[in-house]
Design an enzyme around this catalytic site. Structure first.
Site, mmCIF file in Angstrom:
data_model
loop_
_atom_site.group_PDB
_atom_site.id
_atom_site.type_symbol
_atom_site.label_atom_id
_atom_site.label_comp_id
_atom_site.label_asym_id
_atom_site.label_seq_id
_atom_site.Cartn_x
_atom_site.Cartn_y
_atom_site.Cartn_z
ATOM 1 N N GLU A 39 23.585 18.702 43.177
ATOM 2 C CA GLU A 39 22.588 19.606 43.745
ATOM 3 C C GLU A 39 21.353 19.654 42.847
ATOM 4 O O GLU A 39 21.500 19.945 41.658
ATOM 5 C CB GLU A 39 23.173 21.010 43.907
ATOM 6 C CG GLU A 39 24.351 21.042 44.876
ATOM 7 C CD GLU A 39 25.090 22.369 44.912
ATOM 8 O OE1 GLU A 39 25.917 22.569 45.806
ATOM 9 O OE2 GLU A 39 24.841 23.211 44.008
ATOM 10 N N HIS A 52 22.960 25.781 49.283
ATOM 11 C CA HIS A 52 23.644 26.666 48.324
ATOM 12 C C HIS A 52 23.092 28.095 48.390
ATOM 13 O O HIS A 52 22.706 28.691 47.375
ATOM 14 C CB HIS A 52 23.519 26.105 46.911
ATOM 15 C CG HIS A 52 24.662 26.522 46.016
ATOM 16 N ND1 HIS A 52 25.252 25.684 45.104
ATOM 17 C CD2 HIS A 52 25.320 27.706 45.881
ATOM 18 C CE1 HIS A 52 26.209 26.317 44.455
ATOM 19 N NE2 HIS A 52 26.272 27.550 44.924
ATOM 20 N N ARG A 98 33.034 24.638 46.016
ATOM 21 C CA ARG A 98 32.323 23.714 45.139
ATOM 22 C C ARG A 98 32.260 22.359 45.841
ATOM 23 O O ARG A 98 33.223 21.938 46.496
ATOM 24 C CB ARG A 98 33.027 23.580 43.784
ATOM 25 C CG ARG A 98 32.976 24.830 42.910
ATOM 26 C CD ARG A 98 31.560 25.101 42.420
ATOM 27 N NE ARG A 98 31.489 26.263 41.543
ATOM 28 C CZ ARG A 98 31.205 27.494 41.935
ATOM 29 N NH1 ARG A 98 30.973 27.725 43.226
ATOM 30 N NH2 ARG A 98 31.136 28.491 41.074
#
Length: 315
Positions: A263, A282, A234
């Site tokens: 994000e 990601h 994370r």
């Protein structure tokens, strides 16, 4: 039964199918849902499926039919699970679906840093090999992984998979976890010892009060000069300013991250302009096979709930 997927596009961009969900009732898929659209779209739903749509307690007040929330993720911080439990709303997640894919990206990062594939491919395409008087050349030092030490912070399914691959490369494996297990190929150590001894540090821990900004100025100072850092867990596990400073001054040789504190990132995120920082958007979970597995488990979770024996319940 009405089932509404509020975040379909993140999981399925048209290369996979939602058709199997139609047998459970009226099934509606929205590609994306803005916060102010959630209640209107979900107000009559018995079940909702979400990924990054945040369901607030105020929203739950306006969703009287809601009985089930299916997460298209392992994490469940997008809904207050205690409040959902009070309301008898079952919340199920997708555990361990991306283990292989995340570990694969970790070693994609490692091999990019040690073998510099992109650097040399670009050089060849720019004509440098054509102009070279020798049969080969290299622009920067290359490294073997055999004998290097990798430190794994967090030793769940992904950490274990990373360790297995590292062993195959002949690496020494250190791990830090609250619950050490028996593993002849891994040495369990304190975080301090892991940071001091590792050539590569890779983060696979959950995000909580203990791990937020776990990698900061103090912990980076314990690391070897020239070590490099990987984060696929994370974003807020890293203090991004501290990591950027360590890259820019040369304390860290490289950092490779698939997750950031916000994000999409803001344009002033310090890692975007830091030296020797590889950032992917990601994507560790995004392989076609991985997303297909996610959809299969998502359907199994829904089916189990409808049949009265819910599985992968987080609340």
């Amino acid at each position: 039964m009405k089932i509404v997927n509020l975040d379909g596009y993140s999981t399925n961009r048209g290369d996979l199918s939602w058709d199997s969900f139609n047998k459970y009732g009226e099934f509606i898929v929205y590609e994306r849902t803005n916060p102010d659209e959630i209640v209107e779209r979900a107000k009559d739903a018995d079940c909702i499926i979400i990924n990054k749509s945040v369901i607030t307690n105020e929203m739950l007040d306006k969703l009287p039919n809601l009985k089930y929330v299916g997460l298209q993720s392992t994490g469940y911080n997008v809904i207050d699970i205690k409040e959902a439990r009070k309301r008898n709303i079952v919340v199920s997640n997708i555990p361990a679906y991306s283990t292989n894919a995340v570990a694969q990206l970790v070693f994609s990062f490692i091999l990019e840093v040690t073998n510099k594939v992109s650097l040399h491919s670009d050089a060849v395409h720019n004509g440098e090999w054509c102009r070279c008087p020798d049969f080969c050349f290299w622009k920067e030092p290359l490294e073997e992984l055999d004998g290097k030490t990798i430190g794994i912070i967090g030793y769940g399914s992904i950490g274990k998979r990373v360790a297995k691959i590292a062993n195959a490369f002949g690496m020494k494996v250190l791990a830090n976890t609250p619950h050490p297990s028996v593993d002849d190929n891994v040495k369990f150590v304190s975080l301090e010892e892991l940071l001091k001894q590792s050539d590569i540090v890779t983060c696979h821990c959950p995000l909580n009060e203990d791990t937020k900004y776990l990698i900061n100025n103090k912990t980076i100072s314990l690391m070897k000069d020239g070590a490099f850092l990987i984060n696929t867990s994370r974003g807020p596990v890293l203090d991004e300013n501290a990591v950027a400073d360590a890259l820019n001054c040369g304390k860290l040789k490289a950092a490779c991250v698939d997750v950031l504190s916000t994000e999409p990132p803001s344009e002033d995120n310090p890692l975007l302009n830091a030296k020797n920082c590889i950032i992917t958007p990601h994507i560790a979970w995004a392989a076609t096979e991985t997303r297909a597995r996610l959809i299969t488990i998502l359907e199994e979770n829904l089916k189990a709930f409808i049949e009265g024996h819910p599985q992968n319940v987080v609340n």
